[in-house]
Each structure stands twice: as C-alpha cells, then as structure tokens.
Scaffold this active site. Sequence first.
Site, PDB file in Angstrom:
ATOM      1  N   GLN A   1       0.840  -1.210   0.000  1.00  0.00           N
ATOM      2  CA  GLN A   1       0.000   0.000   0.000  1.00  0.00           C
ATOM      3  C   GLN A   1       0.873   1.259   0.000  1.00  0.00           C
ATOM      4  O   GLN A   1       0.536   2.264   0.632  1.00  0.00           O
ATOM      5  CB  GLN A   1      -0.920  -0.006   1.221  1.00  0.00           C
ATOM      6  CG  GLN A   1      -2.144  -0.895   1.078  1.00  0.00           C
ATOM      7  CD  GLN A   1      -3.181  -0.312   0.117  1.00  0.00           C
ATOM      8  OE1 GLN A   1      -3.153   0.871  -0.209  1.00  0.00           O
ATOM      9  NE2 GLN A   1      -4.105  -1.143  -0.321  1.00  0.00           N
ATOM     10  N   SER A   2       1.995   1.210  -0.681  1.00  0.00           N
ATOM     11  CA  SER A   2       2.940   2.330  -0.667  1.00  0.00           C
ATOM     12  C   SER A   2       2.323   3.643  -1.149  1.00  0.00           C
ATOM     13  O   SER A   2       1.822   3.739  -2.279  1.00  0.00           O
ATOM     14  CB  SER A   2       4.126   1.972  -1.571  1.00  0.00           C
ATOM     15  OG  SER A   2       4.926   3.119  -1.794  1.00  0.00           O
ATOM     16  N   ASN A   3       2.380   4.661  -0.291  1.00  0.00           N
ATOM     17  CA  ASN A   3       1.961   6.006  -0.710  1.00  0.00           C
ATOM     18  C   ASN A   3       2.945   6.571  -1.724  1.00  0.00           C
ATOM     19  O   ASN A   3       2.562   7.302  -2.651  1.00  0.00           O
ATOM     20  CB  ASN A   3       1.915   6.947   0.492  1.00  0.00           C
ATOM     21  CG  ASN A   3       0.881   6.525   1.517  1.00  0.00           C
ATOM     22  OD1 ASN A   3      -0.265   6.280   1.176  1.00  0.00           O
ATOM     23  ND2 ASN A   3       1.291   6.435   2.776  1.00  0.00           N
TER      24      ASN A   3
END
Length: 333
Positions: A72-74
């Site tokens: 879920q890397s921003n």
Amino acid sequence: MTPPPKLPLARIPTPLERARRSAEALGIDLWIKRDDLTGSALSGNKVRKLEFLLADAQAAGADIVVTCGGEQSNHCRATAIAARRAGMDSLLVLRTADPGAPPAATGNILLDRIAGAEVQWITPQEYARRNELLEERAEDLRSAGRRPYVIPEGGSNALGCWGYACAAAELARDLADLPAAKTTVLYACGSGGTGAGLLLGRALHDLDVTITGVNVCDDADTFRAVIGGLCADFDRDYGTRCAIEPADIEIIDGYVGLGYARSRTEELAELVGLARRDGVILDPVYSGKAFYALTRELKAGRDLGERVVFLHTGGIFGLMRGGGDLPWDELLG
Ligand SMILES: *Cc1c(COP(=O)(O)O)cnc(C)c1O
C-alpha cells in the site's frame, strides 16, 4: 544555495493550522503542517520529493520511472500519478507476503492501477535486495528500448531531500507569523528522506526548532544512520556544509507497535480522537503512529517545548485499503 530545477506538482505552501481542541486536550500549543494537502490523489509528503526527482527524470529524457515500496505504498501511488503528469509510464515493484496471491486493488493499489502503473509483486526476502532489483528491472527496460529512471524507496536520496529542505524554509515563514516559542517539529519516519530534508533545511535556512522523528519501522539507530547518510550525500552532491551528525538526529523509538503497516486499537483510537476533535484525519501507517507517540510521550512527561508542529505527511488512502483485520467496529461504536 539554489535548489535544483523542479516540476511543479505540489500545491504549496500548505497551511499551518492550529489544532485547537486537541491542543486543549493535550495541554500543548499544537499546530499541524498540512502536507496531506499537497494535492488530492497526488498528495502527501512524497510529492515534494517527486517535484525534484521527476524534473531530473525529464531532463534525463526518461520515458518510464521505476520504484518500489510496500503493497500500500503512498510513495508508489504518488510516483505512478506524478509520472503521468510528466507524460511518463511507471513500473512499481511492490512487496507482499505471497506474490502468487497479491492483495486486492483497494486504497493505493487501486489508484496505482487506475493510473496504469505496471505492478510487479515480490516477496519480503526479495525486497531486501530492492536496489539491485530496481537496477535489474531498469536494465530489462533498456534492453527493450525504453529509457527508465530509477527512484529509490520513498524517493529518499540526496535529490529527493530537496523536497523537505525547501519545506523547512516554508515552515520558517509560517512560524515567523506566530509569537516566538520553543518549538518541536514532529514527523513520522519511514525511509528517512523527510527527516533528512528537514534537518538539512534547518541548517540552510533560519529555522529555530527541534526536529524529532518517530520511526514506524526498524529502530532509532537504523534511522540515525540512514538520515546521517542521506545528509552526507547531500553535502557531497550539492557542496553544502550542513554536517548533520547521526548523534544529533532525534528519533523517538518504541512506537513501531505490531510492525510496519500493522495497527493497534490504541493507535487507531488516537486517530479517531483527532478526527472528532479537530476534523483532521491521519493515516494508520505513519502519521497515526507518530500522533499516538505524541500523546503517549506528553503523558509520560517528555519536554517537547511550548509548541509542537505536527507534520501531517498524508497517506489517507491507507485507510481505504479495507480493514477486515482492524477493530473499526469496536472503535466507531
Ligand atoms: C512515506 C511516508 C512517510 C515517511 O516519510 P519518509 O520520508 O519515507 O521517512 C510518512 N508519512 C506518510 C503518509 C508517508 O507516505
């Protein structure tokens, strides 16, 4: 010192707002630097770094950016969208427990997909050699006639540090409008570029504050080394003499909790508390843990000065990942 060229991607300056009811509840003059408002889908702290990184990619004639992060890397979501703004493609190398059964397209992953990023899933073991892997992917792309530009995890390299070195100058201007007070700037630390940038910016500009990170993975010694290394690279690449020593880097350890991107009920309860008192919504992976740390440290009597500027680094889409494993029912009543 003139910063390198940048691509204007971020809605800056961002507001510095008083969190009035939380200030009362916590017994401290609490302000929030709203870097969650650097944009909409393209928002959060990574956008400030990407302004410099993508300008460099464009100057190098790149047609695709390659980067990596957690599932879920921003950072990867912001990179995928920023790449499109610059007319480029993106390849995201994302870490997940079982690449054979990758997570559903929710939260940041959904936005990655909508932006048309190519996603490659790798195991945590493979992720340990991420820099090599990124180079291998770039080599594959070059063989296929593409012009790749590699951005390291979190956009955290010397060039990316310019994002928060410039944000420090912005903060100095914000604080010049307030009465003088002993101030701590508190931020969540994940790959070190935000912390390094702030420390470099403090050295380069007239910013008289304590800068303290809360690590959301690894430990304080790791981040003193990482941030110290980024600052040394910056001094070398840009001829500055900020000379940030690892020993001078303040990190509050002890708030990783269950681990990176895993939340405890008491952390989410503070996130809900801030939302209900002041209408500001943090993210569970970074700013929520740093804010939880702030509440606990104040309760334990830690001296953070008269004023705290909490850096809201964004990450709202992490809340939209779907949370079957999270205690929302219990928290939301
Ligand atoms: C990446 C990230 C951070 C950490 O910033 P680093 O520069 O990687 O240390 C903090 N908050 C959010 C919401 C992020 O996405």
